[in-house]
Design a protein around this motif. Sequence first.
Motif, PDB file in Angstrom:
ATOM      1  N   ASP A 216      -8.812   6.656   7.586  1.00 20.29           N
ATOM      2  CA  ASP A 216      -8.379   5.277   7.395  1.00 20.29           C
ATOM      3  C   ASP A 216      -7.146   4.974   8.246  1.00 20.29           C
ATOM      4  OD1 ASP A 216      -8.584   2.750   6.410  1.00 20.29           O
ATOM      5  OD2 ASP A 216      -7.639   3.158   4.489  1.00 20.29           O
ATOM      6  N   TYR A 217      -6.912   3.698   8.491  1.00 25.01           N
ATOM      7  CA  TYR A 217      -5.750   3.270   9.271  1.00 25.01           C
ATOM      8  C   TYR A 217      -5.332   1.882   8.789  1.00 25.01           C
ATOM      9  CZ  TYR A 217      -9.382   0.725  11.815  1.00 25.01           C
ATOM     10  OH  TYR A 217     -10.436  -0.089  12.135  1.00 25.01           O
ATOM     11  N   MET A 218      -4.134   1.474   9.182  1.00 30.85           N
ATOM     12  CA  MET A 218      -3.622   0.169   8.792  1.00 30.85           C
ATOM     13  C   MET A 218      -3.399  -0.677  10.033  1.00 30.85           C
ATOM     14  SD  MET A 218      -0.357  -0.820   6.365  1.00 30.85           S
ATOM     15  CE  MET A 218       0.921  -0.188   7.458  1.00 30.85           C
ATOM     16  N   SER A 219      -4.071  -1.811  10.105  1.00 29.51           N
ATOM     17  CA  SER A 219      -3.917  -2.701  11.255  1.00 29.51           C
ATOM     18  C   SER A 219      -2.585  -3.436  11.186  1.00 29.51           C
ATOM     19  CB  SER A 219      -5.064  -3.721  11.288  1.00 29.51           C
ATOM     20  OG  SER A 219      -6.303  -3.068  11.421  1.00 29.51           O
ATOM     21  N   LEU A 220      -2.007  -3.683  12.342  1.00 31.38           N
ATOM     22  CA  LEU A 220      -0.731  -4.386  12.427  1.00 31.38           C
ATOM     23  C   LEU A 220      -0.902  -5.662  13.233  1.00 31.38           C
ATOM     24  CD1 LEU A 220       1.713  -1.432  13.155  1.00 31.38           C
ATOM     25  CD2 LEU A 220       1.314  -2.580  10.992  1.00 31.38           C
ATOM     26  N   PRO A 221      -0.600  -6.799  12.657  1.00 31.28           N
ATOM     27  CA  PRO A 221      -0.706  -8.049  13.427  1.00 31.28           C
ATOM     28  C   PRO A 221       0.388  -8.143  14.475  1.00 31.28           C
ATOM     29  CG  PRO A 221       0.239  -8.455  11.258  1.00 31.28           C
ATOM     30  CD  PRO A 221      -0.186  -7.011  11.276  1.00 31.28           C
ATOM     31  N   ASP A 222       0.002  -8.438  15.699  1.00 32.60           N
ATOM     32  CA  ASP A 222       0.965  -8.651  16.788  1.00 32.60           C
ATOM     33  C   ASP A 222       1.905  -7.456  16.984  1.00 32.60           C
ATOM     34  OD1 ASP A 222      -0.069 -11.239  17.157  1.00 32.60           O
ATOM     35  OD2 ASP A 222       1.237 -12.030  15.576  1.00 32.60           O
ATOM     36  N   TYR A 223       1.402  -6.264  16.737  1.00 31.97           N
ATOM     37  CA  TYR A 223       2.173  -5.033  16.962  1.00 31.97           C
ATOM     38  C   TYR A 223       3.463  -5.001  16.136  1.00 31.97           C
ATOM     39  CZ  TYR A 223      -0.942  -4.124  20.883  1.00 31.97           C
ATOM     40  OH  TYR A 223      -2.047  -3.884  21.646  1.00 31.97           O
ATOM     41  N   TYR A 224       3.474  -5.694  15.006  1.00 28.74           N
ATOM     42  CA  TYR A 224       4.694  -5.762  14.199  1.00 28.74           C
ATOM     43  C   TYR A 224       4.649  -4.690  13.111  1.00 28.74           C
ATOM     44  CZ  TYR A 224       8.252  -7.445  10.992  1.00 28.74           C
ATOM     45  OH  TYR A 224       9.342  -7.519  10.174  1.00 28.74           O
ATOM     46  N   ILE A 225       5.629  -3.798  13.120  1.00 29.30           N
ATOM     47  CA  ILE A 225       5.709  -2.758  12.103  1.00 29.30           C
ATOM     48  C   ILE A 225       6.592  -3.256  10.965  1.00 29.30           C
ATOM     49  CG2 ILE A 225       6.417  -0.391  11.581  1.00 29.30           C
ATOM     50  CD1 ILE A 225       5.917   0.315  14.480  1.00 29.30           C
ATOM     51  N   PRO A 226       6.090  -3.359   9.733  1.00 28.07           N
ATOM     52  CA  PRO A 226       6.900  -3.873   8.628  1.00 28.07           C
ATOM     53  C   PRO A 226       8.044  -2.927   8.305  1.00 28.07           C
ATOM     54  CG  PRO A 226       4.847  -2.954   7.809  1.00 28.07           C
ATOM     55  CD  PRO A 226       4.743  -2.969   9.291  1.00 28.07           C
ATOM     56  N   PRO A 227       9.130  -3.443   7.724  1.00 29.57           N
ATOM     57  CA  PRO A 227      10.259  -2.594   7.356  1.00 29.57           C
ATOM     58  C   PRO A 227       9.856  -1.586   6.286  1.00 29.57           C
ATOM     59  CG  PRO A 227      10.514  -4.794   6.436  1.00 29.57           C
ATOM     60  CD  PRO A 227       9.338  -4.857   7.366  1.00 29.57           C
ATOM     61  N   LEU A 228      10.203  -0.335   6.498  1.00 28.36           N
ATOM     62  CA  LEU A 228       9.807   0.733   5.583  1.00 28.36           C
ATOM     63  C   LEU A 228      11.067   1.466   5.113  1.00 28.36           C
ATOM     64  CD1 LEU A 228       6.804   1.998   7.719  1.00 28.36           C
ATOM     65  CD2 LEU A 228       6.659   0.604   5.662  1.00 28.36           C
ATOM     66  N   ASP A 229      11.918   0.738   4.373  1.00 29.52           N
ATOM     67  CA  ASP A 229      13.206   1.283   3.969  1.00 29.52           C
ATOM     68  C   ASP A 229      13.107   2.209   2.758  1.00 29.52           C
ATOM     69  OD1 ASP A 229      14.344  -0.227   5.954  1.00 29.52           O
ATOM     70  OD2 ASP A 229      14.797  -1.909   4.635  1.00 29.52           O
ATOM     71  N   TYR A 230      12.102   1.997   1.912  1.00 20.84           N
ATOM     72  CA  TYR A 230      11.982   2.760   0.671  1.00 20.84           C
ATOM     73  C   TYR A 230      10.608   3.421   0.631  1.00 20.84           C
ATOM     74  CZ  TYR A 230      15.669  -0.553  -0.717  1.00 20.84           C
ATOM     75  OH  TYR A 230      16.802  -1.325  -0.783  1.00 20.84           O
ATOM     76  N   ILE A 231      10.584   4.739   0.546  1.00 22.26           N
ATOM     77  CA  ILE A 231       9.331   5.476   0.461  1.00 22.26           C
ATOM     78  C   ILE A 231       9.290   6.150  -0.907  1.00 22.26           C
ATOM     79  CG2 ILE A 231       7.886   7.240   1.499  1.00 22.26           C
ATOM     80  CD1 ILE A 231       8.406   4.767   3.250  1.00 22.26           C
ATOM     81  N   THR A 253      -8.182   9.408  -2.290  1.00 19.51           N
ATOM     82  CA  THR A 253      -9.254   8.818  -1.491  1.00 19.51           C
ATOM     83  C   THR A 253      -8.871   8.637  -0.031  1.00 19.51           C
ATOM     84  OG1 THR A 253      -8.493   6.572  -2.042  1.00 19.51           O
ATOM     85  CG2 THR A 253     -10.131   7.583  -3.505  1.00 19.51           C
ATOM     86  N   GLU A 254      -7.592   8.872   0.299  1.00 18.51           N
ATOM     87  CA  GLU A 254      -7.066   8.712   1.656  1.00 18.51           C
ATOM     88  C   GLU A 254      -7.354   7.305   2.192  1.00 18.51           C
ATOM     89  OE1 GLU A 254      -8.046  11.854   4.338  1.00 18.51           O
ATOM     90  OE2 GLU A 254      -7.585  13.436   2.887  1.00 18.51           O
ATOM     91  N   GLU A 255      -6.913   6.309   1.419  1.00 21.87           N
ATOM     92  CA  GLU A 255      -7.135   4.917   1.790  1.00 21.87           C
ATOM     93  C   GLU A 255      -5.856   4.107   1.641  1.00 21.87           C
ATOM     94  OE1 GLU A 255     -11.754   4.039   0.480  1.00 21.87           O
ATOM     95  OE2 GLU A 255     -10.183   3.929  -1.052  1.00 21.87           O
ATOM     96  N   PHE A 256      -5.669   3.151   2.537  1.00 22.58           N
ATOM     97  CA  PHE A 256      -4.592   2.175   2.397  1.00 22.58           C
ATOM     98  C   PHE A 256      -5.004   1.126   1.368  1.00 22.58           C
ATOM     99  CE2 PHE A 256      -3.470   3.850   6.586  1.00 22.58           C
ATOM    100  CZ  PHE A 256      -2.073   3.901   6.497  1.00 22.58           C
ATOM    101  N   GLN A 257      -4.041   0.725   0.524  1.00 20.26           N
ATOM    102  CA  GLN A 257      -4.311  -0.268  -0.505  1.00 20.26           C
ATOM    103  C   GLN A 257      -3.167  -1.278  -0.536  1.00 20.26           C
ATOM    104  OE1 GLN A 257      -7.070  -0.438  -2.276  1.00 20.26           O
ATOM    105  NE2 GLN A 257      -7.989   1.545  -1.735  1.00 20.26           N
ATOM    106  N   SER A 258      -3.377  -2.380  -1.263  1.00 19.23           N
ATOM    107  CA  SER A 258      -2.378  -3.446  -1.340  1.00 19.23           C
ATOM    108  C   SER A 258      -1.773  -3.515  -2.739  1.00 19.23           C
ATOM    109  CB  SER A 258      -3.004  -4.803  -1.006  1.00 19.23           C
ATOM    110  OG  SER A 258      -3.500  -4.811   0.313  1.00 19.23           O
ATOM    111  N   LEU A 259      -0.479  -3.801  -2.792  1.00 16.32           N
ATOM    112  CA  LEU A 259       0.209  -4.075  -4.042  1.00 16.32           C
ATOM    113  C   LEU A 259       0.366  -5.579  -4.194  1.00 16.32           C
ATOM    114  CD1 LEU A 259       3.235  -1.579  -4.317  1.00 16.32           C
ATOM    115  CD2 LEU A 259       1.228  -1.659  -5.777  1.00 16.32           C
ATOM    116  N   PRO A 260       0.129  -6.107  -5.388  1.00 19.98           N
ATOM    117  CA  PRO A 260       0.428  -7.526  -5.598  1.00 19.98           C
ATOM    118  C   PRO A 260       1.933  -7.748  -5.542  1.00 19.98           C
ATOM    119  CG  PRO A 260      -0.115  -6.462  -7.673  1.00 19.98           C
ATOM    120  CD  PRO A 260      -0.401  -5.460  -6.590  1.00 19.98           C
ATOM    121  N   LEU A 261       2.345  -8.953  -5.246  1.00 17.65           N
ATOM    122  CA  LEU A 261       3.761  -9.290  -5.175  1.00 17.65           C
ATOM    123  C   LEU A 261       4.215  -9.917  -6.489  1.00 17.65           C
ATOM    124  CD1 LEU A 261       3.840 -10.843  -1.602  1.00 17.65           C
ATOM    125  CD2 LEU A 261       4.679  -8.602  -2.274  1.00 17.65           C
TER     126      LEU A 261
END
Length: 408
Positions: A216-231, A253-261
């Motif tokens: 799996d992989y995560m697509s990035l719109p316009d080559y923009y990497i989101p801030p990843l300050d907290y892991i 499952t080795e998959e990217f998923q989304s969190l609701p806001l």
Amino acid sequence: MVNTRSKINKIQNTINLWFSKAAMADTNHLATESGALIGCNDDLLIEILLRLPVTSVLRFKSVSKHWRSLLSNRRFTLLYKNASFSPGFFARSLYIPFDDENESIPPFRNLDFYPDPHGIRILQSCNGLLLCRSNEGDERVYKYYVFNPTTKQFAVIPSILGGMAVRKTIIFMALAFHQTDCVHYKVVCFYFPEPDDVIKVQIYSSETGKWKISDDYMSLPDYYIPPLDYIVFWNQAIHWVPFGDKSYFKLDTEEFQSLPLPVRVASSEADESMDHIMTLYFGESRGHLHLVKRVDPSESRLHLNVFEMLNDYSGWFLKYRVDLDELPDAYPEMINSYFDPLSLGYYIFDVFDVVRGEEEEETFMVIRVPGKVIRYNVVDKSFKQISDQIGQTRRKHVHRYIESLVSF
């Protein structure tokens, strides 16, 4: 419950006396009445051991084969993990206990366990283990380590697959470990290989000693990497602050998923960036995932919302509403008079941690104001200073220390 130094010493002295009698009974068959009672009653032994610091538990494994088997049993490990608490945290190399009455000795004084020519710094803490990296230098020659501060053992993580060309595209490494689920840990590497506009993943397992590339992989719109300050490792997944399309990577499952806001994010990129600035903390405590955000600045700059994620990922709920209005009177240095009182920069503070107590009234936040660290109880709104030895340390260089029983 966070014990004071006097309580811990009293418990420790009493238990040491009991165990010395029990150990003598086990090895020399010179049983006293109390020693025989403790030595023969596993339930009583477990109740006593659950109240000991991890260093004592490790030491008492050498009393006898029976005790070692008891202390290594999954049942005890699970109970001990649930009863444990975080004694303090590291801000860069400075150790600060959560309880200023408990002047606990840090598990280590410096990261000198391996002779790295660039020095070593902590990237992430995860259930008693630390993920570390070379402090400076070229990203292509960084070394990564997993360090157990309790046992003083460490492992050097081998280089990811793909050679130098891939190593220089690493965005971040993350540690995944929970001793009650598995004795082995995983290191997850997120990287951005050119010319692709996606984030890819490799996973290292301490069980196999090898890296594997995830499909799996995560697509990035316009080559923009989101801030990843907290892991954060929680619920068998690697999480980062909810932002954009994907917010966590599920390991089973080795998959990217989304969190609701927890709040509506406007569609414009500028508004999304502002929403990220409003995030002050993202982390886990006692199995709870928290997100701390400022309340709308037009309402207040010192009111915070502490959200908690439901275990099934169905959404966030407001766990605490924190009012910090009394802090500027006690710590006027947190006021930046060069800014407009209505701006976000008028008050200078950071949220280092949210620590859930064994009881609800024991939950507190760790907050930095200039030069000081404050412990703020979210229930009764009391606060006190626990350190005056800290400067402008950024949140991502703060790591909680949780005692662990794992051994490599």
